[in-house]
Design a protein around this motif. Sequence first.
Motif, short mmCIF file in Angstrom:
data_model
loop_
_atom_site.label_atom_id
_atom_site.label_comp_id
_atom_site.label_asym_id
_atom_site.label_seq_id
_atom_site.Cartn_x
_atom_site.Cartn_y
_atom_site.Cartn_z
N MET A 127 31.54 93.30 -5.86
CA MET A 127 31.92 94.58 -7.06
C MET A 127 31.68 96.33 -6.38
O MET A 127 30.69 96.55 -6.88
N PRO A 128 32.81 96.88 -7.14
CA PRO A 128 34.24 96.53 -6.85
C PRO A 128 34.84 95.83 -6.17
O PRO A 128 33.95 96.01 -5.10
N THR A 129 36.16 95.03 -5.94
CA THR A 129 36.12 94.17 -4.97
C THR A 129 38.04 95.10 -4.46
O THR A 129 38.48 95.20 -4.99
N PRO A 130 38.09 95.94 -3.56
CA PRO A 130 39.41 96.75 -2.69
C PRO A 130 39.99 95.74 -2.13
O PRO A 130 39.93 94.06 -1.62
N GLU A 131 41.42 95.63 -2.40
CA GLU A 131 42.58 94.87 -1.93
C GLU A 131 41.90 94.57 -0.10
O GLU A 131 42.21 93.10 0.32
N TYR A 232 48.19 94.30 -4.97
CA TYR A 232 48.12 95.37 -5.57
C TYR A 232 46.72 94.30 -6.45
O TYR A 232 47.02 92.94 -7.43
N ASN A 233 45.34 94.46 -6.48
CA ASN A 233 44.58 94.53 -8.14
C ASN A 233 45.29 94.95 -8.89
O ASN A 233 45.49 96.17 -9.03
N LEU A 234 45.22 93.75 -10.37
CA LEU A 234 44.80 94.36 -11.54
C LEU A 234 43.87 94.19 -12.67
O LEU A 234 43.49 92.70 -12.39
N GLY A 235 43.18 95.03 -13.32
CA GLY A 235 42.61 94.88 -13.90
C GLY A 235 42.02 95.78 -14.50
O GLY A 235 42.59 97.15 -14.73
N GLU A 280 41.14 100.98 -7.96
CA GLU A 280 41.23 102.46 -7.36
C GLU A 280 43.15 102.63 -6.45
O GLU A 280 43.66 103.83 -6.34
N LYS A 281 43.86 101.84 -5.39
CA LYS A 281 44.87 101.33 -4.94
C LYS A 281 45.67 101.47 -6.65
O LYS A 281 46.88 102.30 -5.92
#
Length: 316
Positions: A127-131, A232-235, A280-281
């Motif tokens: 963590m934090p886990t990127p795409e 995309y991650n959403l959180g 971040e993305k």
Amino acid sequence: MDLTDRTVVVTGAAGLVGSHLAARLCEENRVVGVDDLSKGSREAVPEGVEFVEADLLDEDAVADAIPEDTDVVFHFAAYTDTNFDDDRTLFEENQEMTYNVLERMEAVGASKIAFTSSSTVYGEAPMPTPEDYAPLEPISIYGASKLADEGLLSVYGHSYDFQVWTFRFANIVGPRQRGTVIPDFIEKLLDDPETLEILGDGRQQKSYMHVEECVEAIEYVVENADADVNTYNLGTKTTTSVNRIADVVADVLGVDPAYEYTGGARGWTGDVPKMRLSIEKLDALGWRPSQSSDEAVREATEQLAAEIREERDADR
């Protein structure tokens, strides 16, 4: 893609994210909401949405649900229970629904699809886990089904002239939600304010995002990310423990229960004890959440507590 004056199909329109997104989009678009009502309720579908009750496992029903002038499909319908008791049904039927939707879209010339995936595709990742984290090794059948769907959508994006937006969610919370930790704790404490059973050891740490921020982010990404396949991650940038959620629920309800734990680091088989996604993305694209994970949990708790109490009062 500009989401104005479009014909938009939202599958899973009676569910948590689908119903809120349909409400947001129907202000400036024709929105067709599709759901089999196996889990969601008809009352959750917003006014102004053309509702079609349909089982996406039935190809004829899919044809009725996705009109010929469709511009974009938001495919949110799925078995979403990470602890579902029939693994094979969850895996196979999630894939069949997605494939049926894609084939119908291809038949009518619709080539833009947004899909709700999940943080569970990452498994137990740093963590934090990127795409772009790899390898993706889910530890639940639910996570495996979402990863398989992502693979199918990738093929359509790269080889069949589709444009795809895939969203890997943190834990999304908000009104009309049932069967997850916050409404579960509320129901338990309304029944028995003295004691609260907590699955696992209560130290599980995960990121929570309010559904209103979730659908705002979805709309923003679809309008601003323009690759063939966009993931995309959403959180949120923070996490909340299960113990902290219990504290918030107890505080909102005005009770002081004793906590009893089932034990172990996981709440159930396939549970990922710690999860925080890199956003971040998403930030680089120009959107960031306004709430922390704790703030999202408290707002959802206040909304759900009022909602559940009202339902109970109406049943008396």
